[in-house]
Design a protein around this motif. Structure first.
Motif, PDB file in Angstrom:
ATOM      1  N   GLU A  39       3.966  13.619  -8.622  1.00 30.47           N
ATOM      2  CA  GLU A  39       4.883  13.314  -9.706  1.00 30.47           C
ATOM      3  C   GLU A  39       4.370  12.192 -10.602  1.00 30.47           C
ATOM      4  O   GLU A  39       4.688  12.127 -11.779  1.00 30.47           O
ATOM      5  N   SER A  40       3.565  11.273 -10.028  1.00 32.88           N
ATOM      6  CA  SER A  40       3.087  10.119 -10.783  1.00 32.88           C
ATOM      7  C   SER A  40       1.828   9.573 -10.139  1.00 32.88           C
ATOM      8  O   SER A  40       1.459   9.961  -9.023  1.00 32.88           O
ATOM      9  N   LEU A  41       1.187   8.631 -10.832  1.00 34.32           N
ATOM     10  CA  LEU A  41       0.023   7.964 -10.261  1.00 34.32           C
ATOM     11  C   LEU A  41       0.405   7.244  -8.969  1.00 34.32           C
ATOM     12  O   LEU A  41      -0.346   7.250  -7.986  1.00 34.32           O
ATOM     13  N   GLN A  42       1.573   6.611  -8.989  1.00 34.88           N
ATOM     14  CA  GLN A  42       2.025   5.858  -7.826  1.00 34.88           C
ATOM     15  C   GLN A  42       2.281   6.786  -6.629  1.00 34.88           C
ATOM     16  O   GLN A  42       2.008   6.424  -5.477  1.00 34.88           O
ATOM     17  N   ASP A  43       2.790   7.980  -6.912  1.00 32.91           N
ATOM     18  CA  ASP A  43       3.048   8.941  -5.843  1.00 32.91           C
ATOM     19  C   ASP A  43       1.732   9.372  -5.184  1.00 32.91           C
ATOM     20  O   ASP A  43       1.620   9.422  -3.950  1.00 32.91           O
ATOM     21  N   ILE A  44       0.724   9.653  -6.008  1.00 27.98           N
ATOM     22  CA  ILE A  44      -0.597  10.016  -5.474  1.00 27.98           C
ATOM     23  C   ILE A  44      -1.168   8.861  -4.655  1.00 27.98           C
ATOM     24  O   ILE A  44      -1.697   9.047  -3.548  1.00 27.98           O
ATOM     25  N   ALA A  45      -1.091   7.637  -5.203  1.00 27.82           N
ATOM     26  CA  ALA A  45      -1.638   6.464  -4.519  1.00 27.82           C
ATOM     27  C   ALA A  45      -0.982   6.267  -3.156  1.00 27.82           C
ATOM     28  O   ALA A  45      -1.646   5.939  -2.172  1.00 27.82           O
ATOM     29  N   ARG A  46       0.346   6.459  -3.085  1.00 25.56           N
ATOM     30  CA  ARG A  46       1.049   6.295  -1.803  1.00 25.56           C
ATOM     31  C   ARG A  46       0.527   7.282  -0.773  1.00 25.56           C
ATOM     32  O   ARG A  46       0.329   6.931   0.397  1.00 25.56           O
ATOM     33  N   GLN A  47       0.295   8.505  -1.184  1.00 27.75           N
ATOM     34  CA  GLN A  47      -0.210   9.507  -0.256  1.00 27.75           C
ATOM     35  C   GLN A  47      -1.629   9.138   0.233  1.00 27.75           C
ATOM     36  O   GLN A  47      -1.958   9.296   1.414  1.00 27.75           O
ATOM     37  N   ILE A  48      -2.431   8.636  -0.694  1.00 28.10           N
ATOM     38  CA  ILE A  48      -3.804   8.274  -0.335  1.00 28.10           C
ATOM     39  C   ILE A  48      -3.827   7.086   0.617  1.00 28.10           C
ATOM     40  O   ILE A  48      -4.525   7.089   1.638  1.00 28.10           O
ATOM     41  N   PHE A  49      -3.050   6.051   0.306  1.00 30.01           N
ATOM     42  CA  PHE A  49      -3.062   4.850   1.144  1.00 30.01           C
ATOM     43  C   PHE A  49      -2.444   5.084   2.519  1.00 30.01           C
ATOM     44  O   PHE A  49      -2.631   4.277   3.430  1.00 30.01           O
ATOM     45  N   ALA A  50      -1.716   6.193   2.678  1.00 32.07           N
ATOM     46  CA  ALA A  50      -1.169   6.521   3.990  1.00 32.07           C
ATOM     47  C   ALA A  50      -2.230   7.106   4.924  1.00 32.07           C
ATOM     48  O   ALA A  50      -1.995   7.243   6.126  1.00 32.07           O
ATOM     49  N   GLN A  51      -3.418   7.422   4.364  1.00 28.88           N
ATOM     50  CA  GLN A  51      -4.511   7.962   5.165  1.00 28.88           C
ATOM     51  C   GLN A  51      -5.367   6.822   5.722  1.00 28.88           C
ATOM     52  O   GLN A  51      -5.153   5.658   5.414  1.00 28.88           O
ATOM     53  N   HIS A  52      -6.370   7.186   6.497  1.00 28.39           N
ATOM     54  CA  HIS A  52      -7.170   6.175   7.195  1.00 28.39           C
ATOM     55  C   HIS A  52      -8.420   5.743   6.434  1.00 28.39           C
ATOM     56  O   HIS A  52      -8.791   4.574   6.465  1.00 28.39           O
ATOM     57  N   VAL A  53      -9.094   6.658   5.739  1.00 30.34           N
ATOM     58  CA  VAL A  53     -10.396   6.321   5.149  1.00 30.34           C
ATOM     59  C   VAL A  53     -10.459   6.555   3.648  1.00 30.34           C
ATOM     60  O   VAL A  53     -11.536   6.553   3.070  1.00 30.34           O
ATOM     61  N   LEU A  54      -9.333   6.715   2.987  1.00 29.58           N
ATOM     62  CA  LEU A  54      -9.333   7.063   1.568  1.00 29.58           C
ATOM     63  C   LEU A  54      -9.064   5.879   0.651  1.00 29.58           C
ATOM     64  O   LEU A  54      -8.697   6.062  -0.504  1.00 29.58           O
ATOM     65  N   GLY A  55      -9.266   4.682   1.130  1.00 25.69           N
ATOM     66  CA  GLY A  55      -8.942   3.515   0.301  1.00 25.69           C
ATOM     67  C   GLY A  55      -9.903   3.240  -0.826  1.00 25.69           C
ATOM     68  O   GLY A  55      -9.568   2.592  -1.804  1.00 25.69           O
ATOM     69  N   GLY A  56     -11.158   3.714  -0.708  1.00 26.49           N
ATOM     70  CA  GLY A  56     -12.162   3.403  -1.715  1.00 26.49           C
ATOM     71  C   GLY A  56     -12.661   1.981  -1.551  1.00 26.49           C
ATOM     72  O   GLY A  56     -12.406   1.310  -0.550  1.00 26.49           O
ATOM     73  N   LEU A  57     -13.417   1.491  -2.550  1.00 29.10           N
ATOM     74  CA  LEU A  57     -13.933   0.127  -2.488  1.00 29.10           C
ATOM     75  C   LEU A  57     -12.816  -0.884  -2.711  1.00 29.10           C
ATOM     76  O   LEU A  57     -12.572  -1.770  -1.898  1.00 29.10           O
ATOM     77  N   GLN A  58     -12.136  -0.787  -3.857  1.00 33.79           N
ATOM     78  CA  GLN A  58     -10.943  -1.602  -4.094  1.00 33.79           C
ATOM     79  C   GLN A  58      -9.680  -0.745  -4.091  1.00 33.79           C
ATOM     80  O   GLN A  58      -8.577  -1.250  -3.994  1.00 33.79           O
ATOM     81  N   GLY A  59      -9.853   0.562  -4.209  1.00 35.04           N
ATOM     82  CA  GLY A  59      -8.748   1.485  -4.281  1.00 35.04           C
ATOM     83  C   GLY A  59      -9.198   2.727  -5.019  1.00 35.04           C
ATOM     84  O   GLY A  59     -10.269   2.747  -5.629  1.00 35.04           O
ATOM     85  N   PRO A  60      -8.406   3.797  -4.983  1.00 35.22           N
ATOM     86  CA  PRO A  60      -8.796   5.027  -5.674  1.00 35.22           C
ATOM     87  C   PRO A  60      -8.617   4.890  -7.182  1.00 35.22           C
ATOM     88  O   PRO A  60      -7.805   4.101  -7.669  1.00 35.22           O
ATOM     89  N   THR A  61      -9.406   5.666  -7.919  1.00 40.17           N
ATOM     90  CA  THR A  61      -9.197   5.811  -9.364  1.00 40.17           C
ATOM     91  C   THR A  61      -8.434   7.110  -9.575  1.00 40.17           C
ATOM     92  O   THR A  61      -8.879   8.176  -9.138  1.00 40.17           O
ATOM     93  N   ILE A  62      -7.280   7.030 -10.248  1.00 44.02           N
ATOM     94  CA  ILE A  62      -6.410   8.195 -10.427  1.00 44.02           C
ATOM     95  C   ILE A  62      -6.102   8.346 -11.913  1.00 44.02           C
ATOM     96  O   ILE A  62      -5.744   7.376 -12.580  1.00 44.02           O
ATOM     97  N   ALA A  63      -6.251   9.553 -12.424  1.00 46.51           N
ATOM     98  CA  ALA A  63      -5.985   9.799 -13.841  1.00 46.51           C
ATOM     99  C   ALA A  63      -5.336  11.167 -14.006  1.00 46.51           C
ATOM    100  O   ALA A  63      -5.607  12.088 -13.222  1.00 46.51           O
ATOM    101  N   PRO A  64      -4.461  11.322 -15.014  1.00 41.83           N
ATOM    102  CA  PRO A  64      -3.846  12.639 -15.250  1.00 41.83           C
ATOM    103  C   PRO A  64      -4.888  13.668 -15.656  1.00 41.83           C
ATOM    104  O   PRO A  64      -5.872  13.351 -16.323  1.00 41.83           O
TER     105      PRO A  64
END
Length: 344
Positions: A246-271
């Motif tokens: 639904e939003s960038l924040q929704d995608i980020a929440r799903q990613i941060f709930a995983q174990h190895v998907l954090g990225g260096l500082q975090g994921p880059t998400i774009a529409p």
């Protein structure tokens, strides 16, 4: 004589270490131009003020120590043996990822000696000092004394050491070991606790040159920047995927709930801009799908898990590409170098 203005970097001239050093520099984006393979000098187009020389690994250390060369790529073993211990040679990077070996004590396989304690007992029973052949008399001598192996007579040799016990000019050896096959072929066995030191290719520099010549310090920073960025990138992949949310924040929440998907500082998400004429599932128009593109840098050893986690939260169209460089704001080894240069 006028003060030398060119900056000199020495690389190994022959053997596997020489080839690996040239390939390593190319992988770091610092291609070495040597039109004539018989010449002992070359250039690095990306560093026009640097002259590349080719020497034996031991001579590289000596040249850096006496200041006739500013930088060198050579083994930690010869650096420790010939560096002088007076701070003139500064190790800028101790783990370049090639030339790995260990300096170890090896004895004839017919001996019942398996540990340093056994060797010390054996040496104590001999009527004459234990004869140890080595190209590293300083390191070997200190190591054996520290472990109670005495009396010892070091037999310094620049040739093939593995044959020494067989032909009788030494009882055992202290030599470099990679796979250990050469020891086996010559009926020798490394002691289980007889490793003097682990070694691999290292970047070394003349401390005075770093302190007194701004141009040398600038080249040191460039070398460390690109070496660190390349080595860090080798351990990572860039993973790109499309995800619904639904939003960038929704995608980020799903990613941060995983174990190895954090990225260096975090994921880059774009529409993702979806074509208006694309039909969606269940009759919804494409604009209602809320597609997003996700980019994440993941460690090489976590790639399989990262892809599985992406798919588990709806990731599709996953693309994996190698990473060439990962630059930090300032390499930790550059900071350490500056502290060492100022500290002595």
């Amino acid at each position: 004589m006028p003060e030398r203005t060119e900056i000199r970097l020495s690389l190994p001239s022959k053997g596997r270490l020489a080839e690996e050093a040239v390939n390593f520099f190319a992988a770091c984006g610092l291609h070495i131009d040597k039109p004539n393979p018989r010449q002992y000098a070359a250039t690095i187009p990306a560093l026009p003020n640097v002259t590349v020389l080719f020497q034996r690994p031991t001579d590289i250390v000596v040249s850096v120590r006496d200041g006739s060369v500013d930088f060198g790529i050579t083994g930690l073993d010869v650096t420790a043996e010939h560096g002088g211990g007076d701070g003139k040679v500064l190790v800028l990077h101790e783990a370049l990822g090639f030339g790995s070996c260990r300096l170890a004590v090896a004895v004839p396989e017919t001996w019942t000696v398996t540990t340093l304690a056994d060797l010390a007992a054996y040496a104590g029973e001999l009527r004459q000092p234990l004869r140890v052949a080595t190209q590293f008399p300083n390191l070997a001598g200190e190591f054996l004394v520290r472990n109670g192996v005495a009396p010892v007579a070091l037999v310094q040799s620049e040739g093939t050491l593995e044959i020494a016990p067989a032909i009788g000019y030494a009882d055992c050896i202290v030599d470099l070991v990679a796979s250990g096959q050469t020891l086996l072929d010559n009926r020798l066995r490394a002691l289980v606790d007889g490793v003097v030191m682990h070694s691999e290719a290292a970047l070394i520099a003349n401390r005075s040159a770093l302190r007194e010549r701004a141009a040398v310090l600038g080249v040191a920073r460039t070398l460390l920047e690109f070496i660190e960025a390349h080595l860090r990138a080798e351990e990572h992949y860039l993973v790109v995927a499309n995800m619904r949310g639904e939003s960038l924040q929704d995608i980020a929440r799903q990613i941060f709930a995983q174990h190895v998907l954090g990225g260096l500082q975090g994921p880059t998400i774009a529409p993702v801009i979806v074509r208006a004429d694309m039909a969606a599932t269940d009759g919804a128009v494409a604009g209602d799908l809320h597609w997003h593109a996700v980019q994440i840098v993941v460690r090489r050893d976590k790639l399989i898990q990262a892809i599985a986690e992406l798919r588990a939260i709806g990731g599709s169209g996953v693309v994996v590409t190698p990473v060439t460089y990962i630059f930090e704001e300032e390499p930790a080894r550059y900071k350490a170098m500056m502290e060492a240069v100022k500290g002595v």
